[in-house]
Design a protein around this motif. Structure first.
Motif, mmCIF file in Angstrom:
data_model
loop_
_atom_site.group_PDB
_atom_site.id
_atom_site.type_symbol
_atom_site.label_atom_id
_atom_site.label_comp_id
_atom_site.label_asym_id
_atom_site.label_seq_id
_atom_site.Cartn_x
_atom_site.Cartn_y
_atom_site.Cartn_z
ATOM 1 N N GLU A 11 0.778 -1.411 0.024
ATOM 2 C CA GLU A 11 0.157 0.023 -0.208
ATOM 3 C C GLU A 11 0.895 1.320 0.042
ATOM 4 N N ARG A 12 1.888 1.277 0.783
ATOM 5 C CA ARG A 12 2.848 2.320 0.828
ATOM 6 C C ARG A 12 3.388 2.564 -0.849
ATOM 7 N N ASP A 13 3.919 1.437 -1.294
ATOM 8 C CA ASP A 13 4.538 1.550 -2.498
ATOM 9 C C ASP A 13 3.660 2.072 -3.732
ATOM 10 N N ARG A 14 2.137 1.775 -3.562
ATOM 11 C CA ARG A 14 1.236 2.490 -4.342
ATOM 12 C C ARG A 14 1.030 3.743 -4.399
ATOM 13 N N VAL A 15 1.056 4.322 -3.040
ATOM 14 C CA VAL A 15 1.012 5.641 -2.704
ATOM 15 C C VAL A 15 2.336 6.482 -3.160
ATOM 16 N N VAL A 16 3.487 5.782 -2.944
ATOM 17 C CA VAL A 16 4.484 6.567 -3.542
ATOM 18 C C VAL A 16 4.650 6.476 -5.077
ATOM 19 N N HIS A 17 4.078 5.396 -5.794
ATOM 20 C CA HIS A 17 3.778 5.473 -7.029
ATOM 21 C C HIS A 17 2.980 6.740 -7.559
ATOM 22 N N ARG A 18 1.881 6.961 -6.883
ATOM 23 C CA ARG A 18 0.943 7.841 -7.142
ATOM 24 C C ARG A 18 1.612 9.363 -6.934
ATOM 25 N N LEU A 19 2.273 9.447 -6.070
ATOM 26 C CA LEU A 19 3.279 10.771 -5.900
ATOM 27 C C LEU A 19 4.329 11.018 -6.922
ATOM 28 N N GLN A 20 5.001 9.967 -7.156
ATOM 29 C CA GLN A 20 6.003 10.079 -8.191
ATOM 30 C C GLN A 20 5.513 10.632 -9.620
ATOM 31 N N THR A 42 6.870 6.695 6.019
ATOM 32 C CA THR A 42 6.941 6.568 7.464
ATOM 33 C C THR A 42 5.347 6.208 8.265
ATOM 34 N N ALA A 43 4.405 6.172 7.298
ATOM 35 C CA ALA A 43 3.066 5.792 7.683
ATOM 36 C C ALA A 43 2.763 4.427 8.428
ATOM 37 N N THR A 44 1.992 4.336 9.489
ATOM 38 C CA THR A 44 1.733 3.021 9.923
ATOM 39 C C THR A 44 0.368 2.817 9.785
ATOM 40 N N SER A 45 -0.410 3.790 9.725
ATOM 41 C CA SER A 45 -1.856 3.262 9.489
ATOM 42 C C SER A 45 -2.566 4.045 8.319
ATOM 43 N N HIS A 46 -3.641 3.680 7.905
ATOM 44 C CA HIS A 46 -4.231 4.518 6.652
ATOM 45 C C HIS A 46 -4.480 5.843 7.140
ATOM 46 N N GLY A 47 -4.862 6.299 8.235
ATOM 47 C CA GLY A 47 -4.961 7.516 8.531
ATOM 48 C C GLY A 47 -3.779 8.502 8.599
ATOM 49 N N ASP A 48 -2.743 7.549 8.644
ATOM 50 C CA ASP A 48 -1.369 8.568 8.403
ATOM 51 C C ASP A 48 -1.111 8.598 6.648
ATOM 52 N N LEU A 49 -1.704 7.532 6.223
ATOM 53 C CA LEU A 49 -0.965 7.589 4.659
ATOM 54 C C LEU A 49 -1.839 8.308 3.592
ATOM 55 N N LEU A 50 -3.184 8.185 3.778
ATOM 56 C CA LEU A 50 -4.165 8.770 2.916
ATOM 57 C C LEU A 50 -3.844 10.416 2.910
ATOM 58 N N PRO A 51 -3.536 11.152 3.877
ATOM 59 C CA PRO A 51 -3.302 12.412 3.394
ATOM 60 C C PRO A 51 -2.387 12.907 2.358
ATOM 61 N N ALA A 52 -1.221 12.118 2.198
ATOM 62 C CA ALA A 52 -0.233 12.279 1.298
ATOM 63 C C ALA A 52 -1.008 12.285 -0.026
ATOM 64 N N VAL A 53 -2.081 11.701 -0.359
ATOM 65 C CA VAL A 53 -2.732 11.717 -1.823
ATOM 66 C C VAL A 53 -4.073 12.009 -1.582
ATOM 67 N N ALA A 54 -4.468 12.541 -0.525
ATOM 68 C CA ALA A 54 -5.806 12.921 -0.652
ATOM 69 C C ALA A 54 -6.367 13.957 -1.779
ATOM 70 N N ASP A 55 -5.416 14.905 -2.175
ATOM 71 C CA ASP A 55 -6.003 15.778 -3.039
ATOM 72 C C ASP A 55 -5.539 15.694 -4.640
#
Length: 183
Positions: A11-20, A42-55
């Motif tokens: 899941e972290r990798d998918r978010v990093v991919h979207r950010l890239q 550094t996210a450990t939960s979905h609550g930490d991870l989702l704000p990185a790609v929310a917009d």
């Protein structure tokens, strides 16, 4: 997703991919990209991870991003500012292939290049920091030389090269800087 549920490495990798991809599209500046990457890694939960790609939009990549090049003879050459698909298939009876990814737009953290060359050779130039795996290449009378690390690295681009070269050679090397000069 429950905000308190722990995230997986995938899941972290998918978010990093979207950010890239968002950075490559110009949606994020360098400072914001760095900040969001740190949050994602550094996210450990979905609550930490989702704000990185929310917009950011969900549809940053095309699910069927496959390009097939099939010249009979001659050269296949891609260099400079070109868009690298998720899967690139190159089939040629007679000819040379040169794929220079050093200044290309690479939207995926992992890309696949499939080569089917009867009597040709191929050179693949990787962007700085990229890794490559050539274990899936079968050769008849030729050689495979890879001057790049073989294992993927977090946050880096990884290129998987597969296929067959009956009478040719494959050379994979890191770029020699932004000029892309040959020696």
């Amino acid at each position: 997703m429950e905000p308190r549920t722990r995230v997986s490495g995938r899941e972290r990798d998918r978010v990093v991919h979207r950010l890239q991809q968002a950075f490559a599209d110009g949606r994020l500046g360098p400072g914001e990209m760095e900040e969001r990457l740190e949050r994602a890694l550094t996210a450990t939960s979905h609550g930490d991870l989702l704000p990185a790609v929310a917009d950011l939009p969900d549809d940053l990549d095309a699910p069927d991003d496959v390009v097939r090049l099939t010249p009979t003879a001659g050269r296949v050459k891609r260099s400079g500012d070109w868009r690298v698909p998720r899967l690139l298939r190159v089939e040629s009876e007679y000819g040379r292939v040169r794929l220079d990814l050093s200044r290309a737009l690479v939207r995926y953290p992992e890309i696949d290049i499939e080569l089917r060359l009867a009597y040709g050779s191929a050179t693949i130039v990787l962007p700085p920091g990229a890794t490559a795996n050539t274990d899936g290449v079968r050769i008849g009378w030729g050689s495979v030389t890879c001057g790049a690390p073989g294992r993927p690295r977090p946050g880096g681009i990884h290129v998987r090269i597969t296929g067959e070269l009956e009478y040719g050679r494959l050379r994979v090397r890191p770029s020699r800087g932004w000029l892309g000069t040959r020696r």
